[in-house]
Design a protein around this motif. Structure first.
Motif, PDB file in Angstrom:
ATOM      1  N   VAL A 153      -2.265   7.075   7.186  1.00  0.00           N
ATOM      2  CA  VAL A 153      -3.254   5.994   7.261  1.00  0.00           C
ATOM      3  C   VAL A 153      -3.734   5.609   5.861  1.00  0.00           C
ATOM      4  CG1 VAL A 153      -5.581   5.390   8.044  1.00  0.00           C
ATOM      5  CG2 VAL A 153      -4.007   6.581   9.591  1.00  0.00           C
ATOM      6  N   LEU A 154      -3.995   6.601   5.032  1.00  0.00           N
ATOM      7  CA  LEU A 154      -4.455   6.320   3.667  1.00  0.00           C
ATOM      8  C   LEU A 154      -3.393   5.569   2.871  1.00  0.00           C
ATOM      9  CD1 LEU A 154      -6.234   9.694   2.791  1.00  0.00           C
ATOM     10  CD2 LEU A 154      -7.314   7.445   2.984  1.00  0.00           C
ATOM     11  N   ALA A 155      -2.127   5.910   3.083  1.00  0.00           N
ATOM     12  CA  ALA A 155      -1.050   5.204   2.383  1.00  0.00           C
ATOM     13  C   ALA A 155      -1.012   3.742   2.799  1.00  0.00           C
ATOM     14  CB  ALA A 155       0.291   5.883   2.668  1.00  0.00           C
ATOM     15  N   VAL A 156      -1.196   3.480   4.082  1.00  0.00           N
ATOM     16  CA  VAL A 156      -1.224   2.099   4.573  1.00  0.00           C
ATOM     17  C   VAL A 156      -2.424   1.353   3.996  1.00  0.00           C
ATOM     18  CG1 VAL A 156      -1.489   0.660   6.624  1.00  0.00           C
ATOM     19  CG2 VAL A 156       0.038   2.639   6.686  1.00  0.00           C
ATOM     20  N   VAL A 204       4.816  -4.175  -1.296  1.00  0.00           N
ATOM     21  CA  VAL A 204       4.293  -2.877  -0.860  1.00  0.00           C
ATOM     22  C   VAL A 204       5.237  -2.210   0.131  1.00  0.00           C
ATOM     23  CG1 VAL A 204       1.898  -3.538  -1.317  1.00  0.00           C
ATOM     24  CG2 VAL A 204       2.847  -3.904   0.963  1.00  0.00           C
ATOM     25  N   ALA A 205       5.980  -3.006   0.909  1.00  0.00           N
ATOM     26  CA  ALA A 205       6.975  -2.426   1.813  1.00  0.00           C
ATOM     27  C   ALA A 205       8.079  -1.745   1.013  1.00  0.00           C
ATOM     28  CB  ALA A 205       7.555  -3.503   2.716  1.00  0.00           C
ATOM     29  N   ALA A 206       8.529  -2.410  -0.045  1.00  0.00           N
ATOM     30  CA  ALA A 206       9.554  -1.812  -0.895  1.00  0.00           C
ATOM     31  C   ALA A 206       9.024  -0.565  -1.588  1.00  0.00           C
ATOM     32  CB  ALA A 206      10.026  -2.830  -1.935  1.00  0.00           C
ATOM     33  N   GLY A 207       7.774  -0.625  -2.051  1.00  0.00           N
ATOM     34  CA  GLY A 207       7.178   0.554  -2.675  1.00  0.00           C
ATOM     35  C   GLY A 207       7.119   1.720  -1.722  1.00  0.00           C
ATOM     36  N   ALA A 208       6.780   1.445  -0.457  1.00  0.00           N
ATOM     37  CA  ALA A 208       6.742   2.506   0.550  1.00  0.00           C
ATOM     38  C   ALA A 208       8.122   3.132   0.720  1.00  0.00           C
ATOM     39  CB  ALA A 208       6.247   1.946   1.880  1.00  0.00           C
ATOM     40  N   LEU A 209       9.150   2.303   0.768  1.00  0.00           N
ATOM     41  CA  LEU A 209      10.514   2.815   0.910  1.00  0.00           C
ATOM     42  C   LEU A 209      10.910   3.680  -0.274  1.00  0.00           C
ATOM     43  CD1 LEU A 209      12.461  -0.249   2.347  1.00  0.00           C
ATOM     44  CD2 LEU A 209      11.837   1.847   3.528  1.00  0.00           C
ATOM     45  N   VAL A 210      10.586   3.227  -1.473  1.00  0.00           N
ATOM     46  CA  VAL A 210      10.927   3.990  -2.673  1.00  0.00           C
ATOM     47  C   VAL A 210      10.218   5.343  -2.664  1.00  0.00           C
ATOM     48  CG1 VAL A 210      10.726   4.081  -5.194  1.00  0.00           C
ATOM     49  CG2 VAL A 210      11.428   1.960  -4.074  1.00  0.00           C
ATOM     50  N   GLY A 211       8.915   5.336  -2.343  1.00  0.00           N
ATOM     51  CA  GLY A 211       8.154   6.574  -2.339  1.00  0.00           C
ATOM     52  C   GLY A 211       8.662   7.572  -1.329  1.00  0.00           C
ATOM     53  N   ILE A 212       8.883   7.107  -0.089  1.00  0.00           N
ATOM     54  CA  ILE A 212       9.377   8.000   0.962  1.00  0.00           C
ATOM     55  C   ILE A 212      10.779   8.502   0.637  1.00  0.00           C
ATOM     56  CG2 ILE A 212      10.086   8.111   3.379  1.00  0.00           C
ATOM     57  CD1 ILE A 212       7.842   6.091   3.987  1.00  0.00           C
ATOM     58  N   ALA A 213      11.636   7.594   0.178  1.00  0.00           N
ATOM     59  CA  ALA A 213      13.022   7.966  -0.103  1.00  0.00           C
ATOM     60  C   ALA A 213      13.109   9.034  -1.190  1.00  0.00           C
ATOM     61  CB  ALA A 213      13.823   6.732  -0.513  1.00  0.00           C
ATOM     62  N   CYS A 214      12.328   8.886  -2.244  1.00  0.00           N
ATOM     63  CA  CYS A 214      12.392   9.859  -3.344  1.00  0.00           C
ATOM     64  C   CYS A 214      11.988  11.252  -2.873  1.00  0.00           C
ATOM     65  CB  CYS A 214      11.495   9.415  -4.494  1.00  0.00           C
ATOM     66  SG  CYS A 214      12.177   8.064  -5.478  1.00  0.00           S
ATOM     67  N   VAL A 215      10.915  11.332  -2.093  1.00  0.00           N
ATOM     68  CA  VAL A 215      10.446  12.643  -1.617  1.00  0.00           C
ATOM     69  C   VAL A 215      11.427  13.240  -0.619  1.00  0.00           C
ATOM     70  CG1 VAL A 215       8.630  13.822  -0.315  1.00  0.00           C
ATOM     71  CG2 VAL A 215       8.025  12.135  -2.056  1.00  0.00           C
ATOM     72  N   VAL A 216      11.883  12.428   0.336  1.00  0.00           N
ATOM     73  CA  VAL A 216      12.798  12.939   1.362  1.00  0.00           C
ATOM     74  C   VAL A 216      14.126  13.367   0.746  1.00  0.00           C
ATOM     75  CG1 VAL A 216      14.149  12.303   3.395  1.00  0.00           C
ATOM     76  CG2 VAL A 216      11.741  11.683   3.274  1.00  0.00           C
ATOM     77  N   LEU A 217      14.679  12.545  -0.138  1.00  0.00           N
ATOM     78  CA  LEU A 217      15.954  12.891  -0.758  1.00  0.00           C
ATOM     79  C   LEU A 217      15.835  14.147  -1.620  1.00  0.00           C
ATOM     80  CD1 LEU A 217      17.343   9.371  -1.763  1.00  0.00           C
ATOM     81  CD2 LEU A 217      18.181  10.887   0.040  1.00  0.00           C
ATOM     82  N   ALA A 218      14.759  14.236  -2.394  1.00  0.00           N
ATOM     83  CA  ALA A 218      14.581  15.403  -3.259  1.00  0.00           C
ATOM     84  C   ALA A 218      14.480  16.682  -2.446  1.00  0.00           C
ATOM     85  CB  ALA A 218      13.326  15.228  -4.125  1.00  0.00           C
TER      86      ALA A 218
END
Length: 212
Positions: free
Chosen positions: A154-157, A174-188
């Motif tokens: 919720v805070l991220a939204v 902001v949608a692209a930023g969300a994808l980048v943030g999630i992808a980096c953490v999940v992939l790592a």
């Protein structure tokens, strides 16, 4: 008490999140611009809207540190939690690199709104705030579940929405930023999880042999 977990969210859930955000990223078109134009007056009517994103990210940082402190002190889960948190600055750097590559003008720049608008060369796509917010939320969700994980999402939204309401980003930024943030953490964490568990398993086996 929130339960610990360091598993990657189920693939179908991640796929739905990526699909929903991808609609805005791939086809921003007139809809994204129309939303940005519609909320632009809010930045003048409610100046405090500029505080939404920083406040939400500060709260997310506190939750991330709290979640990290709750992770096991040793073992593979601790390693994965550490990597999840370390992936946040990597996500930010990735967002900065993409900004330079796309060089998209901000909505407030396009509308020639000078007050509170970043200067020329401070590009819009993707949103760094959204990237960091969702990276922090993902790192929290990989370590704990329950109300803490929901609160982080919720805070991220809120952080991402605040940047749009402030008039400094389009929704697709902001949608692209969300994808980048999630992808980096999940992939790592995905890349690190299996090697970490193997390494911890080998250490445990050596320890058992020494005691035998």
């Amino acid at each position: 008490m929130a339960s610990r977990r360091t598993e990657i969210p189920p693939a179908p859930i991640l796929a739905l999140v990526v699909l929903a955000m991808g609609v805005l990223v791939i086809a921003p078109g007139a809809l994204s611009g129309a939303v940005a134009d519609a909320v632009m007056p809010l930045r003048f009517a409610v100046p405090e809207v500029a505080l939404l994103a920083p406040a939400a990210i500060a709260a997310l940082a506190v939750l991330a540190v709290w979640a990290f402190a709750r992770a096991p002190r040793t073992g593979a889960d601790r390693i994965v939690a550490t990597i999840a948190l370390a992936a946040v600055p990597v996500a930010y750097l990735s967002s900065e690199t993409l900004k330079s590559a796309f060089a998209e003008e901000r909505p407030c720049q396009a509308a020639a709104v000078a007050a509170g608008c970043p200067g020329a060369g401070d590009w819009s796509f993707p949103s760094n705030h959204s990237t960091v917010a969702f990276a922090l939320a993902a790192s929290v969700a990989l370590v704990v579940s329950g109300w803490v994980a929901v609160t982080s999402a919720v805070l991220a939204v809120v952080a991402a929405s605040g940047r749009v309401l402030e008039g400094v980003h389009y929704p697709h930024d902001v949608a692209a930023g969300a994808l980048v943030g999630i992808a980096c953490v999940v992939l790592a964490t995905r890349v690190a999880a299996a090697p970490a568990r193997r390494w911890v398993g080998r250490l445990a086996e050596r320890h058992r042999r020494r005691k035998a």
